[in-house]
Enzyme design. Structure first.
Site, PDB file in Angstrom:
ATOM      1  CB  SER A   1      32.764 -65.580-117.932  1.00  0.00           C
ATOM      2  OG  SER A   1      33.333 -64.389-118.229  1.00  0.00           O
TER       3      SER A   1
ATOM      4  CB  SER B   1      27.677 -51.148-130.949  1.00  0.00           C
ATOM      5  OG  SER B   1      28.458 -50.036-131.150  1.00  0.00           O
TER       6      SER B   1
ATOM      7  CE1 TYR C   1      33.858 -49.617-124.802  1.00  0.00           C
ATOM      8  CE2 TYR C   1      32.345 -47.736-124.800  1.00  0.00           C
ATOM      9  CZ  TYR C   1      32.259 -49.280-124.567  1.00  0.00           C
ATOM     10  OH  TYR C   1      31.373 -50.003-124.618  1.00  0.00           O
TER      11      TYR C   1
ATOM     12  CE  LYS D   1      32.210 -51.655-127.303  1.00  0.00           C
ATOM     13  NZ  LYS D   1      32.073 -53.060-127.789  1.00  0.00           N
TER      14      LYS D   1
END
Length: 267
Positions: A14, A130, A144, A148
Site C-alpha cells: 500500500s 530483509s 528488529y 531480519k
C-alpha cells in the site's frame, strides 16, 4: 528474462518499498495483488486485500482466490513489516512478540502457503525483504535486527528445499530508505534512567536522520525487479554500493571489532 504476464502477490504494497515494487512490476506488465492491513486504491495494483499478515488462514483464502482467478501465481514478495527502537530491557514484551510475529513468523508461514501455488509456475519466485541490519546488528534496534537475521537464514534454507520445484528464493537487503517506516516505528524508551533515555534518544534521532536522507524506495524496487528478471538470481542482494561494502565488513573484520565500530557510530 521477461516477466510480463506473470502474477505477483506483495504483502504491504500500500506504500513504501512494497508500493514502489508494485509500480515497477506494473510497468513490466505484471499483474500485482496487494495484501496489506490498510487498503489503498492504486492504479498499479490489480486488487488490494485488507488483511494482517499474521492472519494465515485469511491470506491462504486470498491466495486461493487469486490462483483460481488468474490460473497461476508466479511471484510472492514478503515485504510487510515494521520496526521497534529502544533498549531491550525497556521494550515491552507484547511489542517483542508482535514484531517477531510480523517480521519473521509471518514470512515463514506465508512462504509455506505460497509454495503450493508457486509449484505450478514454470519459474516461481519468493522475494523476502530483509535489511542490512540482518548482517550488521543494530543497537537500540536489536529485536528488529534479530527478525531480519532470521529471515536471512530461513530464506537460504528454504531455497534448498524448493529448488526441485524450480522456485527461487532471494532476500533483498536495503539500507537506510526514505519511507513511512521511520514514522511508523514503535519507540520503547520508558525508563527512569535519564542517562540511558538520553543515549537511546540520541541513537534514534541519528537513525531517523539517516533514513530521511536515505535512498528512495524506488531504488529498492529497481534492484528487486532486476533480480526477478534474472534466470539464476542470487540468494541475497544488497541495495547500493555503500551497503554492499558494509555487509562485506564481517568477512574481513572480527565480529567484536564490527560491533565496536557500530556502537561508535550509533551510541
Amino acid at each position: 528474462m521477461k516477466i510480463n504476464g506473470k502474477v505477483a502477490v506483495i504483502t504491504g504494497a500500500s506504500s513504501g518499498i512494497g508500493y514502489a515494487i508494485a509500480k515497477r512490476l506494473h510497468q513490466d506488465e505484471v499483474k500485482v495483488y496487494d495484501i496489506s492491513r490498510t487498503v489503498k486504491a492504486h492504479n498499479e495494483i490489480t486488487e488490494a486485500f485488507g488483511c494482517d499478515v499474521n492472519n494465515v488462514e485469511k491470506v491462504d483464502s486470498i491466495l486461493s482466490y487469486i490462483y483460481k482467478k488468474e490460473g497461476h501465481i508466479d511471484i510472492f514478495i514478503n515485504n510487510a513489516g515494521f520496526g521497534i527502537a529502544g533498549a531491550v530491557e525497556n521494550t515491552k514484551v507484547e511489542n517483542i512478540y508482535s514484531l517477531v510475529n510480523t517480521n519473521l513468523s509471518a514470512v515463514i508461514a506465508l512462504s509455506s502457503i505460497a509454495i503450493k501455488y508457486l509449484k505450478n509456475s514454470r519459474d516461481g519466485r519468493i522475494i523476502n525483504i530483509s535489511s542490512v541490519g540482518a548482517v550488521i546488528p543494530l543497537p537500540i534496534q536489536a529485536v528488529y535486527s534479530a527478525t531480519k537475521a532470521g529471515v536471512e537464514i530461513f530464506s537460504k534454507a528454504l531455497a534448498s528445499e524448493v529448488k526441485p520445484y524450480n522456485i527461487k528464493v532471494t532476500t533483498i537487503l536495503p539500507g537506510d530508505t526514505h519511507t513511512n517506516f521511520t514514522s511508523s516505528r514503535i519507540i520503547d524508551n520508558d525508563t527512569k534512567n535519564e542517562e540511558q533515555k538520553e543515549e537511546v534518544n540520541k541513537t534514534i534521532k541519528k537513525v531517523e536522520k539517516d533514513e530521511t536522507k536515505g535512498k528512495s524506495p524506488d531504488s529498492v524496487a529497481k534492484v528487486t525487479v532486476k533480480v526477478l528478471k534474472r534466470k539464476y538470481p542470487p540468494l541475497r542482494k544488497t541495495v547500493g554500493f555503500l551497503y554492499k561494502c558494509i555487509v562485506f565488513l564481517p568477512r574481513i573484520l572480527s565480529t567484536k571489532f564490527v560491533n565496536f565500530l557500530v556502537r561508535k557510530i550509533y551510541i
